[in-house]
Design a protein around this motif. Structure first.
Motif, PDB file in Angstrom:
ATOM      1  N   ALA A   1      26.417  52.748  39.052  1.00 51.86           N
ATOM      2  CA  ALA A   1      27.755  52.475  39.585  1.00 51.86           C
ATOM      3  C   ALA A   1      28.757  53.566  39.241  1.00 51.86           C
ATOM      4  CB  ALA A   1      28.248  51.125  39.059  1.00 51.86           C
ATOM      5  N   ARG A   2      28.307  54.711  38.752  1.00 48.48           N
ATOM      6  CA  ARG A   2      29.241  55.746  38.334  1.00 48.48           C
ATOM      7  C   ARG A   2      30.039  56.321  39.491  1.00 48.48           C
ATOM      8  NH1 ARG A   2      25.778  59.137  33.742  1.00 48.48           N
ATOM      9  NH2 ARG A   2      25.854  57.479  32.151  1.00 48.48           N
ATOM     10  N   PHE A   3      29.470  56.369  40.691  1.00 47.44           N
ATOM     11  CA  PHE A   3      30.199  56.907  41.831  1.00 47.44           C
ATOM     12  C   PHE A   3      31.428  56.050  42.149  1.00 47.44           C
ATOM     13  CE2 PHE A   3      26.018  58.860  42.634  1.00 47.44           C
ATOM     14  CZ  PHE A   3      26.420  60.184  42.726  1.00 47.44           C
ATOM     15  N   TYR A   4      31.336  54.739  41.886  1.00 52.70           N
ATOM     16  CA  TYR A   4      32.491  53.869  42.099  1.00 52.70           C
ATOM     17  C   TYR A   4      33.650  54.265  41.185  1.00 52.70           C
ATOM     18  CZ  TYR A   4      29.285  50.821  44.688  1.00 52.70           C
ATOM     19  OH  TYR A   4      28.385  50.328  45.586  1.00 52.70           O
ATOM     20  N   TYR A   5      33.307  54.620  39.941  1.00 51.24           N
ATOM     21  CA  TYR A   5      34.352  54.977  38.984  1.00 51.24           C
ATOM     22  C   TYR A   5      35.091  56.229  39.424  1.00 51.24           C
ATOM     23  CZ  TYR A   5      36.640  56.370  34.649  1.00 51.24           C
ATOM     24  OH  TYR A   5      37.569  56.741  33.724  1.00 51.24           O
ATOM     25  N   TRP A   6      34.359  57.262  39.803  1.00 52.35           N
ATOM     26  CA  TRP A   6      35.024  58.502  40.201  1.00 52.35           C
ATOM     27  C   TRP A   6      35.749  58.339  41.524  1.00 52.35           C
ATOM     28  CZ3 TRP A   6      35.749  61.419  36.322  1.00 52.35           C
ATOM     29  CH2 TRP A   6      34.801  61.497  35.299  1.00 52.35           C
ATOM     30  N   THR A   7      35.241  57.492  42.401  1.00 50.88           N
ATOM     31  CA  THR A   7      35.970  57.187  43.637  1.00 50.88           C
ATOM     32  C   THR A   7      37.284  56.501  43.320  1.00 50.88           C
ATOM     33  OG1 THR A   7      33.882  56.955  44.846  1.00 50.88           O
ATOM     34  CG2 THR A   7      35.845  55.989  45.852  1.00 50.88           C
ATOM     35  N   TRP A   8      37.238  55.558  42.377  1.00 50.53           N
ATOM     36  CA  TRP A   8      38.462  54.873  41.965  1.00 50.53           C
ATOM     37  C   TRP A   8      39.473  55.847  41.363  1.00 50.53           C
ATOM     38  CZ3 TRP A   8      42.255  51.685  41.596  1.00 50.53           C
ATOM     39  CH2 TRP A   8      43.002  51.590  40.409  1.00 50.53           C
ATOM     40  N   LEU A   9      39.022  56.822  40.560  1.00 41.46           N
ATOM     41  CA  LEU A   9      39.938  57.800  39.987  1.00 41.46           C
ATOM     42  C   LEU A   9      40.604  58.647  41.058  1.00 41.46           C
ATOM     43  CD1 LEU A   9      38.117  59.073  36.768  1.00 41.46           C
ATOM     44  CD2 LEU A   9      39.971  57.425  36.953  1.00 41.46           C
ATOM     45  N   CYS A  10      39.860  58.978  42.093  1.00 38.79           N
ATOM     46  CA  CYS A  10      40.463  59.739  43.195  1.00 38.79           C
ATOM     47  C   CYS A  10      41.566  58.927  43.879  1.00 38.79           C
ATOM     48  CB  CYS A  10      39.392  60.131  44.215  1.00 38.79           C
ATOM     49  SG  CYS A  10      38.204  61.351  43.608  1.00 38.79           S
ATOM     50  N   ILE A  11      41.292  57.629  44.091  1.00 40.19           N
ATOM     51  CA  ILE A  11      42.303  56.761  44.711  1.00 40.19           C
ATOM     52  C   ILE A  11      43.519  56.639  43.796  1.00 40.19           C
ATOM     53  CG2 ILE A  11      42.759  54.417  45.506  1.00 40.19           C
ATOM     54  CD1 ILE A  11      39.805  54.231  46.300  1.00 40.19           C
ATOM     55  N   LEU A  12      43.282  56.507  42.465  1.00 41.60           N
ATOM     56  CA  LEU A  12      44.380  56.401  41.513  1.00 41.60           C
ATOM     57  C   LEU A  12      45.214  57.671  41.495  1.00 41.60           C
ATOM     58  CD1 LEU A  12      45.776  54.789  39.283  1.00 41.60           C
ATOM     59  CD2 LEU A  12      44.137  55.754  37.658  1.00 41.60           C
ATOM     60  N   ALA A  13      44.560  58.835  41.524  1.00 43.50           N
ATOM     61  CA  ALA A  13      45.297  60.103  41.555  1.00 43.50           C
ATOM     62  C   ALA A  13      46.144  60.216  42.826  1.00 43.50           C
ATOM     63  CB  ALA A  13      44.313  61.271  41.460  1.00 43.50           C
ATOM     64  N   TRP A  14      45.597  59.783  43.932  1.00 45.68           N
ATOM     65  CA  TRP A  14      46.327  59.786  45.195  1.00 45.68           C
ATOM     66  C   TRP A  14      47.572  58.911  45.088  1.00 45.68           C
ATOM     67  CZ3 TRP A  14      43.430  59.202  50.515  1.00 45.68           C
ATOM     68  CH2 TRP A  14      44.306  59.505  51.560  1.00 45.68           C
ATOM     69  N   GLY A  15      47.411  57.718  44.525  1.00 42.62           N
ATOM     70  CA  GLY A  15      48.541  56.813  44.385  1.00 42.62           C
ATOM     71  C   GLY A  15      49.618  57.359  43.468  1.00 42.62           C
ATOM     72  N   LEU A  16      49.228  57.958  42.316  1.00 41.47           N
ATOM     73  CA  LEU A  16      50.208  58.542  41.412  1.00 41.47           C
ATOM     74  C   LEU A  16      50.972  59.686  42.070  1.00 41.47           C
ATOM     75  CD1 LEU A  16      48.226  58.618  38.033  1.00 41.47           C
ATOM     76  CD2 LEU A  16      50.152  57.135  38.615  1.00 41.47           C
ATOM     77  N   PHE A  17      50.248  60.505  42.817  1.00 43.95           N
ATOM     78  CA  PHE A  17      50.908  61.622  43.503  1.00 43.95           C
ATOM     79  C   PHE A  17      51.927  61.123  44.517  1.00 43.95           C
ATOM     80  CE2 PHE A  17      51.500  65.792  45.115  1.00 43.95           C
ATOM     81  CZ  PHE A  17      51.559  65.686  46.489  1.00 43.95           C
ATOM     82  N   GLU A  18      51.567  60.076  45.269  1.00 38.45           N
ATOM     83  CA  GLU A  18      52.492  59.540  46.263  1.00 38.45           C
ATOM     84  C   GLU A  18      53.736  58.940  45.599  1.00 38.45           C
ATOM     85  OE1 GLU A  18      50.677  61.114  49.286  1.00 38.45           O
ATOM     86  OE2 GLU A  18      52.493  59.889  49.497  1.00 38.45           O
ATOM     87  N   VAL A  19      53.561  58.302  44.420  1.00 40.75           N
ATOM     88  CA  VAL A  19      54.725  57.784  43.700  1.00 40.75           C
ATOM     89  C   VAL A  19      55.648  58.919  43.285  1.00 40.75           C
ATOM     90  CG1 VAL A  19      55.455  56.634  41.567  1.00 40.75           C
ATOM     91  CG2 VAL A  19      53.558  55.700  42.890  1.00 40.75           C
ATOM     92  N   LEU A  20      55.089  60.023  42.809  1.00 36.03           N
ATOM     93  CA  LEU A  20      55.896  61.177  42.441  1.00 36.03           C
ATOM     94  C   LEU A  20      56.570  61.800  43.661  1.00 36.03           C
ATOM     95  CD1 LEU A  20      53.509  62.841  39.837  1.00 36.03           C
ATOM     96  CD2 LEU A  20      55.609  61.583  39.360  1.00 36.03           C
TER      97      LEU A  20
ATOM     98  N   LEU B   1      48.621  63.434  34.052  1.00 37.30           N
ATOM     99  CA  LEU B   1      48.485  61.987  33.896  1.00 37.30           C
ATOM    100  C   LEU B   1      47.034  61.544  34.043  1.00 37.30           C
ATOM    101  CD1 LEU B   1      51.617  60.702  35.870  1.00 37.30           C
ATOM    102  CD2 LEU B   1      51.340  60.976  33.408  1.00 37.30           C
ATOM    103  N   MET B   2      46.326  62.093  35.000  1.00 41.49           N
ATOM    104  CA  MET B   2      44.924  61.720  35.191  1.00 41.49           C
ATOM    105  C   MET B   2      44.062  62.209  34.040  1.00 41.49           C
ATOM    106  SD  MET B   2      44.781  59.827  37.756  1.00 41.49           S
ATOM    107  CE  MET B   2      42.990  59.706  37.690  1.00 41.49           C
ATOM    108  N   GLY B   3      44.424  63.384  33.476  1.00 40.83           N
ATOM    109  CA  GLY B   3      43.687  63.860  32.311  1.00 40.83           C
ATOM    110  C   GLY B   3      43.834  62.899  31.137  1.00 40.83           C
ATOM    111  N   PHE B   4      45.043  62.361  30.953  1.00 44.49           N
ATOM    112  CA  PHE B   4      45.261  61.384  29.887  1.00 44.49           C
ATOM    113  C   PHE B   4      44.471  60.108  30.152  1.00 44.49           C
ATOM    114  CE2 PHE B   4      47.442  59.351  26.465  1.00 44.49           C
ATOM    115  CZ  PHE B   4      47.608  58.034  26.875  1.00 44.49           C
TER     116      PHE B   4
END
Length: 341
Positions: free
Chosen positions: A82-101, A122-125
């Motif tokens: 299930a590791r691909f799900y995790y990295w896919t989720w991180l990409c979605i999270l990075a997209w969302g953080l960028f849009e908020v900024l 932020l994603m590195g943290f």
């Protein structure tokens, strides 16, 4: 085992360090901001709002990283399939953080590079938090497993030691009953009763008082003296000293060495001897045990489970707090033990 408590001077050092740091920062803040004329007093309300904003931002970032660790990291990354799900989720999270900024900067083109940099930080943290938190979790589980393993090993070792000793004591009383009157046998039974009570009750505890341990040893020696004949060439010398200071010790820790001495060093027909000295002073135990080594027992002395088990108990419960020396010559067996209680 008792939990390890921090030393008092370590807490004092922490208090002094924190006090010094706060004093230093306060002095700089006073010199640079607050030490002004009354017409130019700093806007303390604005400063408080600024600090509160930083606290809220850090708390929000920590909460996001913790939720990511609990709901995504442990659910997906720790499972190979299930590791691909995790990295896919991180990409979605990075997209969302960028849009908020982007919304915060009103989608101005000149802030795109700045928003990308902040998103990367932020994603590195968030990613680093997952690995660090999981490392701490793994460490806690390892410590728990080690503690459980230690307790299980000590229980198993005690289970091997106790029955062995009880059978030896019962055999002593049986032999004595064949050659003495009832009064002596009654006294031996009373001694054995105390030994059995200590063995069955105190041995279940991780620690017992040094006073009870020495009394147990005295009862055992009394049983052994009762079975030995009075001969000039059969010598049993014992000395047990304690300074009276409260101290605790693992129960049944010394008896295997004494049992070994009687088993391999005493003969009812040949000249033999045992010299035992145990002293406890300032919570430091020192034991010296020397017994004769009969020719028939040279090849097998000290090879039983008793001393081997005690070595393991000492290593588990008194790591870096004991010194055990065992030596053997052609006619003697020597045990020297130093133990910090």
């Amino acid at each position: 085992m008792k939990p390890i408590r921090p030393k008092p001077y370590a807490a004092l050092l922490l208090i002094l360090t924190v006090s010094g740091l706060i004093t230093y920062w306060g002095r700089l803040l006073y010199a640079g901001v607050w030490r002004q004329t009354e017409e130019a007093m700093p806007d303390l309300g604005g400063l408080a709002r600024y600090l509160l904003g930083i606290i809220v931002l850090l708390a929000s970032l920590w909460g996001l990283a913790h939720l990511n660790y609990r709901l995504a990291f442990r659910r997906w990354l720790l499972r190979t399939e299930a590791r691909f799900y995790y990295w896919t989720w991180l990409c979605i999270l990075a997209w969302g953080l960028f849009e908020v900024l982007q919304i915060r900067t009103e989608h101005e083109p000149e802030f795109v590079d700045e928003n990308l940099l902040v998103t990367a930080v932020l994603m590195g943290f968030v990613i680093a938090y997952g690995y660090v938190a999981d490392a701490f979790r793994t460490r806690r589980e390892q410590i728990q497993l080690i503690q459980q393993k230690t307790e299980a090993e000590l229980t198993a070792l005690k289970a091997q030691i106790n029955p062995h000793f009880l059978f030896n004591a019962l055999n002593t009383i049986y032999n004595e009953a064949q050659r003495v009157d009832n009064e002596i046998v009654a006294d031996l039974i009373q001694q054995l009763s105390g030994i059995m009570r200590f063995t069955l009750q105190e041995s279940k505890k991780p620690l017992t008082s040094i006073e009870d341990e020495l009394q147990f040893l005295e009862k055992y020696l009394a049983l052994q003296r009762a079975r030995l004949p009075e001969r000039a060439d059969l010598r049993l010398t014992t000395e047990l000293d304690w300074d009276g200071q409260p101290a605790q010790i693992a129960p049944l820790l010394l008896i295997p060495f004494v049992e070994n001495a009687f088993q391999y060093g005493i003969s009812l027909v040949q000249p033999s001897y045992i010299e035992l000295a145990v002293s406890v002073e300032n919570r430091q135990l020192r034991m010296s045990l020397v017994n004769s080594l009969l020719p028939a027992n040279n090849a097998r002395s000290g090879t039983g489970t008793g001393i081997a088990n005690t070595r393991q108990r000492l290593a588990l419960m008194y790591a870096n707090r004991h010194e055990l020396r065992i030596s053997q010559t052609t006619d003697s067996f020597v045990v020297e033990l130093t133990l910090s209680l």
